[in-house]
Design a protein around this motif. Structure first.
Motif, PDB file in Angstrom:
ATOM      1  N   PRO A 302       0.831  -1.210   0.000  1.00 60.72           N
ATOM      2  CA  PRO A 302       0.000   0.000   0.000  1.00 60.72           C
ATOM      3  C   PRO A 302       0.865   1.259   0.000  1.00 60.72           C
ATOM      4  O   PRO A 302       1.822   1.370   0.769  1.00 60.72           O
ATOM      5  CB  PRO A 302      -0.792  -0.118   1.313  1.00 60.72           C
ATOM      6  CG  PRO A 302      -0.704  -1.553   1.706  1.00 60.72           C
ATOM      7  CD  PRO A 302       0.610  -2.044   1.191  1.00 60.72           C
ATOM      8  N   TYR A 303       0.497   2.203  -0.856  1.00 60.39           N
ATOM      9  CA  TYR A 303       1.301   3.424  -1.000  1.00 60.39           C
ATOM     10  C   TYR A 303       0.374   4.567  -1.394  1.00 60.39           C
ATOM     11  O   TYR A 303      -0.598   4.384  -2.120  1.00 60.39           O
ATOM     12  CB  TYR A 303       2.360   3.208  -2.081  1.00 60.39           C
ATOM     13  CG  TYR A 303       3.196   4.416  -2.438  1.00 60.39           C
ATOM     14  CD1 TYR A 303       4.073   4.971  -1.514  1.00 60.39           C
ATOM     15  CD2 TYR A 303       3.114   5.001  -3.697  1.00 60.39           C
ATOM     16  CE1 TYR A 303       4.857   6.080  -1.837  1.00 60.39           C
ATOM     17  CE2 TYR A 303       3.895   6.100  -4.039  1.00 60.39           C
ATOM     18  CZ  TYR A 303       4.756   6.638  -3.103  1.00 60.39           C
ATOM     19  OH  TYR A 303       5.535   7.715  -3.424  1.00 60.39           O
ATOM     20  N   SER A 304       0.686   5.751  -0.890  1.00 58.63           N
ATOM     21  CA  SER A 304      -0.019   6.968  -1.293  1.00 58.63           C
ATOM     22  C   SER A 304       0.972   7.917  -1.941  1.00 58.63           C
ATOM     23  O   SER A 304       2.094   8.103  -1.437  1.00 58.63           O
ATOM     24  CB  SER A 304      -0.653   7.660  -0.080  1.00 58.63           C
ATOM     25  OG  SER A 304      -1.131   8.959  -0.440  1.00 58.63           O
ATOM     26  N   ASP A 324      13.364  10.845   3.589  1.00 62.19           N
ATOM     27  CA  ASP A 324      13.070   9.691   4.444  1.00 62.19           C
ATOM     28  C   ASP A 324      12.895   8.461   3.549  1.00 62.19           C
ATOM     29  O   ASP A 324      11.880   8.329   2.871  1.00 62.19           O
ATOM     30  CB  ASP A 324      11.798   9.958   5.257  1.00 62.19           C
ATOM     31  CG  ASP A 324      11.485   8.854   6.266  1.00 62.19           C
ATOM     32  OD1 ASP A 324      12.114   7.782   6.196  1.00 62.19           O
ATOM     33  OD2 ASP A 324      10.583   9.063   7.103  1.00 62.19           O
ATOM     34  N   SER A 325      13.879   7.581   3.532  1.00 63.89           N
ATOM     35  CA  SER A 325      13.827   6.415   2.646  1.00 63.89           C
ATOM     36  C   SER A 325      12.683   5.466   3.004  1.00 63.89           C
ATOM     37  O   SER A 325      12.230   4.709   2.147  1.00 63.89           O
ATOM     38  CB  SER A 325      15.163   5.662   2.677  1.00 63.89           C
ATOM     39  OG  SER A 325      15.447   5.189   3.980  1.00 63.89           O
ATOM     40  N   GLU A 332      14.422  -0.306  -0.295  1.00 65.14           N
ATOM     41  CA  GLU A 332      14.318  -1.487   0.562  1.00 65.14           C
ATOM     42  C   GLU A 332      13.888  -1.104   1.976  1.00 65.14           C
ATOM     43  O   GLU A 332      13.419  -1.949   2.738  1.00 65.14           O
ATOM     44  CB  GLU A 332      15.667  -2.219   0.616  1.00 65.14           C
ATOM     45  CG  GLU A 332      16.136  -2.791  -0.718  1.00 65.14           C
ATOM     46  CD  GLU A 332      15.358  -4.019  -1.155  1.00 65.14           C
ATOM     47  OE1 GLU A 332      14.477  -4.475  -0.383  1.00 65.14           O
ATOM     48  OE2 GLU A 332      15.618  -4.524  -2.264  1.00 65.14           O
ATOM     49  N   ASP A 333      14.045   0.170   2.322  1.00 63.72           N
ATOM     50  CA  ASP A 333      13.665   0.650   3.658  1.00 63.72           C
ATOM     51  C   ASP A 333      12.185   0.998   3.764  1.00 63.72           C
ATOM     52  O   ASP A 333      11.718   1.380   4.840  1.00 63.72           O
ATOM     53  CB  ASP A 333      14.471   1.907   4.016  1.00 63.72           C
ATOM     54  CG  ASP A 333      15.968   1.658   4.037  1.00 63.72           C
ATOM     55  OD1 ASP A 333      16.371   0.510   4.325  1.00 63.72           O
ATOM     56  OD2 ASP A 333      16.734   2.601   3.761  1.00 63.72           O
ATOM     57  N   PHE A 334      11.451   0.897   2.653  1.00 69.64           N
ATOM     58  CA  PHE A 334      10.061   1.369   2.626  1.00 69.64           C
ATOM     59  C   PHE A 334       9.201   0.718   3.702  1.00 69.64           C
ATOM     60  O   PHE A 334       9.236  -0.492   3.903  1.00 69.64           O
ATOM     61  CB  PHE A 334       9.440   1.093   1.255  1.00 69.64           C
ATOM     62  CG  PHE A 334       7.983   1.480   1.162  1.00 69.64           C
ATOM     63  CD1 PHE A 334       7.615   2.815   1.139  1.00 69.64           C
ATOM     64  CD2 PHE A 334       6.986   0.508   1.114  1.00 69.64           C
ATOM     65  CE1 PHE A 334       6.273   3.178   1.064  1.00 69.64           C
ATOM     66  CE2 PHE A 334       5.654   0.858   1.032  1.00 69.64           C
ATOM     67  CZ  PHE A 334       5.299   2.195   1.004  1.00 69.64           C
ATOM     68  N   LYS A 335       8.431   1.563   4.379  1.00 69.64           N
ATOM     69  CA  LYS A 335       7.436   1.103   5.348  1.00 69.64           C
ATOM     70  C   LYS A 335       6.104   1.738   4.985  1.00 69.64           C
ATOM     71  O   LYS A 335       6.035   2.936   4.678  1.00 69.64           O
ATOM     72  CB  LYS A 335       7.837   1.504   6.771  1.00 69.64           C
ATOM     73  CG  LYS A 335       9.092   0.807   7.292  1.00 69.64           C
ATOM     74  CD  LYS A 335       9.397   1.235   8.718  1.00 69.64           C
ATOM     75  CE  LYS A 335      10.588   0.480   9.285  1.00 69.64           C
ATOM     76  NZ  LYS A 335      11.824   0.739   8.533  1.00 69.64           N
TER      77      LYS A 335
END
Length: 358
Positions: A302-304, A324-325, A332-335
């Motif tokens: 999920p992404y906005s 902010d990665s 790869e750091d995506f949250k």
């Protein structure tokens, strides 16, 4: 209507920001200076909802070209916009903090700082308060060209009028080029968005509503998407032959309700439906680019696009103090972040509860 009031309020705030200046102070800015030549393209769609693209499983073949190159695309399946109207969405998407402070900056200013020659090529009307935010962001570009000068009520030109200007930008001598294309896409009036040759879908549509108006507008919308796919094809084919690192990234400012969940065509934050926020988001890169920037495979998360500035900076190898990665879909750091729509609604909770109550 609430959205119109929000337009007016936000319009009055815009003049206090420096988003029309080509260079601003971006704290902690750094960029890979080893990149000697590159051509990067952003196509900024308009009112295109994800569920009506055959690229995303729609029953009609509305995106034959995108389907044909799907194996060469990174197609993100769970992306939304933060608002269901242009100025509300793009205020958040094309700037770092949604113009919440005087030091905010835009994607154009970011690329100017990186030494790119920036181009903004638009088929959107530049006049009127509703377009003033995008106009100001675009005016920070080195080259700002507008093809649509139609007055209200006039038939506007089809998006192919942008192609010669795009070709001219490609031929520019600048070694580093960033080109934004802002077509009308599938904006209402849908039947004005495509030439007669693209009137393929007729008769009964897959719409959930069978009244005459629903059927006609659904067909018009699908034909508009078919033409939009053709427009993207013309851009992509010219990028494919370039030898320098290149990419083409696409997303729509917001989605569109076209008789899917309610008996209505359009978009507004007042009465949200999933179709108003679900948008296509995909990326093509050539082999030379793949060597420079490794990209994570977060295609299903999920992404906005509210967090697009972090993803965009990551894609271009740019860093700055507030970067902010964990907010970059390419990292790869995506949250996964909370996805807020219409300024105060948790998208995922709202539609989970709505589906349970139906």
């Amino acid at each position: 209507m609430k959205s119109i009031k929000e337009y007016i309020v936000e319009y009055k705030e815009i003049d206090s920001f420096n988003i029309d200046k080509s260079i601003v102070d971006i704290k902690g800015f750094s960029f890979n200076d080893n990149l000697e030549k590159a051509t990067f393209v952003l196509i900024l769609g308009e009112s295109t909802t994800r569920s009506r693209l055959s690229l995303h499983g729609y029953s009609r073949n509305t995106t034959p070209y995108l389907k044909s190159i799907q194996s060469n695309l990174k197609v993100y399946d769970n992306v939304i916009s933060p608002n269901a109207f242009t100025i509300g969405s793009l205020r958040k998407v094309l700037t770092l903090n949604g113009l919440s402070d005087a030091n905010d900056f835009s994607i154009i200013q970011l690329m100017n700082q990186a030494g790119f020659k920036t181009f903004w090529i638009s088929n959107q009307r530049p006049i009127g308060e509703y377009e003033s935010l995008v106009t100001k962001i675009a005016s920070a570009s080195d080259v700002y060209k507008i093809k649509n000068t139609a007055l209200d009520g006039s038939i506007t030109p089809h998006d192919e009028v942008l192609i010669p200007l795009f070709e001219k930008a490609l031929d520019d001598d600048a070694p580093l080029k960033f080109i934004v294309l802002h077509p009308l896409g599938t904006h209402m009036k849908y039947s004005d968005r495509y030439p007669e040759a693209f009137q393929k879908f007729k008769g009964e549509s897959p719409s959930n509503f069978k009244n005459v108006r629903a059927q006609q507008l659904s067909n018009d919308y699908d034909n508009a998407i078919l033409y939009h796919d053709h427009f993207i094809e013309q851009i992509h084919k010219q990028l494919q032959v370039l030898e320098e690192p290149s990419y083409m990234i696409y997303f729509s400012d917001h989605g569109e309700e076209v008789f899917t969940d309610i008996n209505f065509a359009g978009h507004m934050d007042d009465n949200p439906t999933k179709s108003m926020y679900e948008i296509p988001f995909f990326l093509w890169t050539n082999s030379k680019f793949k060597v420079i920037i490794p990209l994570a495979n977060n295609l299903k998360l999920p992404y906005s696009i509210q967090y697009f500035m972090h993803s965009f900076s990551d894609l271009n190898g740019i860093k700055f103090e507030e970067f902010d990665s964990s907010k970059s879909i390419f990292s790869e750091d995506f949250k996964t972040q909370k996805r807020i729509i219409a300024n105060d609604i948790d998208y995922d909770l709202y539609f989970e509860n709505t589906s349970q109550n139906n």
